[in-house]
Design an enzyme around this catalytic site. Structure first.
Site, PDB file in Angstrom:
ATOM      1  N   ALA A 119     -11.673  -0.843   0.155  1.00 42.51           N
ATOM      2  CA  ALA A 119     -12.032   0.413  -0.073  1.00 42.51           C
ATOM      3  C   ALA A 119     -13.440   0.573  -0.590  1.00 42.51           C
ATOM      4  CB  ALA A 119     -11.180   1.005  -1.190  1.00 42.51           C
ATOM      5  N   PHE A 152      -2.675 -15.755  -4.937  1.00 40.41           N
ATOM      6  CA  PHE A 152      -2.192 -14.541  -4.099  1.00 40.41           C
ATOM      7  C   PHE A 152      -3.228 -13.298  -4.710  1.00 40.41           C
ATOM      8  CE2 PHE A 152       0.710 -10.801  -3.462  1.00 40.41           C
ATOM      9  CZ  PHE A 152       0.738 -10.811  -2.470  1.00 40.41           C
ATOM     10  N   ASP A 180      -1.203  -5.312   6.963  1.00 47.58           N
ATOM     11  CA  ASP A 180      -2.462  -6.156   7.050  1.00 47.58           C
ATOM     12  C   ASP A 180      -2.593  -6.637   8.548  1.00 47.58           C
ATOM     13  OD1 ASP A 180      -3.655  -5.832   4.573  1.00 47.58           O
ATOM     14  OD2 ASP A 180      -2.130  -7.055   3.658  1.00 47.58           O
ATOM     15  N   SER A 229      12.955   0.585  -9.915  1.00 48.08           N
ATOM     16  CA  SER A 229      13.180   0.116  -8.675  1.00 48.08           C
ATOM     17  C   SER A 229      12.620  -1.266  -8.544  1.00 48.08           C
ATOM     18  CB  SER A 229      12.726   0.973  -7.610  1.00 48.08           C
ATOM     19  OG  SER A 229      10.778   0.946  -7.908  1.00 48.08           O
ATOM     20  N   GLU A 242      11.873  -4.552  -5.809  1.00 45.06           N
ATOM     21  CA  GLU A 242      11.194  -5.059  -4.515  1.00 45.06           C
ATOM     22  C   GLU A 242      11.903  -6.354  -4.120  1.00 45.06           C
ATOM     23  OE1 GLU A 242       7.298  -3.677  -3.232  1.00 45.06           O
ATOM     24  OE2 GLU A 242       7.018  -5.691  -2.404  1.00 45.06           O
ATOM     25  N   HIS A 293       8.338  -0.175 -11.047  1.00 43.72           N
ATOM     26  CA  HIS A 293       8.507  -0.827  -9.856  1.00 43.72           C
ATOM     27  C   HIS A 293       8.304  -2.237  -9.969  1.00 43.72           C
ATOM     28  CE1 HIS A 293       9.361  -1.245  -5.551  1.00 43.72           C
ATOM     29  NE2 HIS A 293       8.187  -1.937  -5.381  1.00 43.72           N
TER      30      HIS A 293
END
Ligand code: FAD
Length: 284
Positions: free
Chosen positions: A140, A204, A102, A8, A10, A254
């Protein structure tokens, strides 16, 4: 090297006519790899949501590949989120990547992605992907808490998790083992980022909690930001990473394409992934 995984890709919504043309060039190439779906980000890094919707609907009309719309709980009330999901379904977009996002969560909005997955499934038979973080989400409490949360999102009715990118196969393989131990039995699809500009990727990565191993700094030492040399190294490293993952039993990949024509296509070529007209690809 010869691999035949499910793929896949993106994309992010283009901001200018020139970026739009570049996107379509990229899409045209990647269609030849017969992916399971293309996905389009939504409001990521402050991008315009209207552009996202326009891109999703254009791709749904023009592409031979199913389109998955990223959708964030952030910035929506429950009502506006489900209204948009209905619009997608009515336009033939039956795949959603369900995310928190976000931006701020609104009062009257959904505050839990597991609840969002349930709500989406209550309105239509969507194919839903959710996000996973092999190095834990930066906010988290722990990797265990993250995994417990991921299990809830999957149990709520999503089909798979797509991961944040990472650069070492062992990071993913350990995460996959931990997920199995936590009782997760749906596919966890590794997210692959071919590096095109090492400086940009470093800044990033700091924000999204993906670590950059020391050996990678050595690989890019002395190279110029965004140069052809950096792209060549980026592809070489991503090929090594994907090859190891596929040899370890990973069946789906992906790719974060960054809308750059040639980058992901070259990577797939070096992995020996057949093209649509190749009979090895026909019934993947
Ligand atoms: P959740 O499932 O709610 O969170 C995942 C984990 O992060 C949880 O276990 C929780 O412990 C922790 N966590 C998250 N937020 C908090 C918080 N505020 N406080 C405490 N813990 C927290 N973003 C976009 O805006 N648009 C996109 O199109 C987009 N596409 C993405 C695609 C993929 C494959 C991935 C991996 C990420 C994408 N993102 C996108 C980024 C994503 O929205 C952020 O990472 C967001 O912070 C968490 O989203 P989530 O759906 O994983 O949220």
């Amino acid at each position: 090297m010869s691999h035949n995984p499910i793929l896949s890709f993106e994309f992010f919504p283009p901001k200018t006519p020139r970026m739009e043309r570049t996107l379509w060039r990229n899409i045209g190439q990647l269609e030849m790899l017969k992916p399971a779906f293309f996905s389009v980000t939504y409001g990521a890094l402050g991008s315009d949501r209207e552009h996202s919707l326009e891109t999703v609907f254009n791709m749904q009309r023009e592409c031979r590949v199913p389109v998955a719309a990223h959708l964030t709980a952030a910035g929506h009330t429950r009502e506006s989120l489900l209204e948009l999901a209905k619009r997608f379904y009515e336009a033939g977009v039956e795949r959603i990547v369900a995310l928190r996002g976000d931006a701020d969560l609104l009062e009257g909005g959904i505050h839990d992605v597991a609840v969002m997955v349930q709500a989406l499934r209550s309105i239509a038979d969507f194919d839903i992907s959710v996000a996973a973080y092999p190095e834990a989400h930066p906010k988290a409490a722990s990797l265990e808490a993250d995994l417990a949360h991921l299990k809830r999102k999957l149990d709520a009715g999503s089909q798979r998790a797509l991961t944040q990118y990472f650069f070492e196969a062992d990071v993913f393989l350990k995460f996959r083992d931990a997920a199995v131990k936590a009782g997760i039995n749906k596919p966890i699809v590794p997210g692959i980022l071919p590096v095109h500009d090492f400086e940009k990727v470093q800044s990033f990565s700091e924000r999204c909690g993906a670590s950059i191993p020391a050996w990678m700094h050595n690989s890019f030492k002395g190279t110029q930001a965004g140069s052809i040399e950096q792209k060549r190294i980026g592809i070489e490293l991503a090929v090594g990473l994907c090859d190891r993952l596929l040899r370890e039993g990973v069946e789906q990949l992906h790719f974060y394409t960054l809308n750059i024509p040639g980058l992901t296509f070259e990577l797939a070529h070096q992995l020996g992934i057949p093209l649509a007209w190749d009979e090895r690809r026909a019934g993947f």
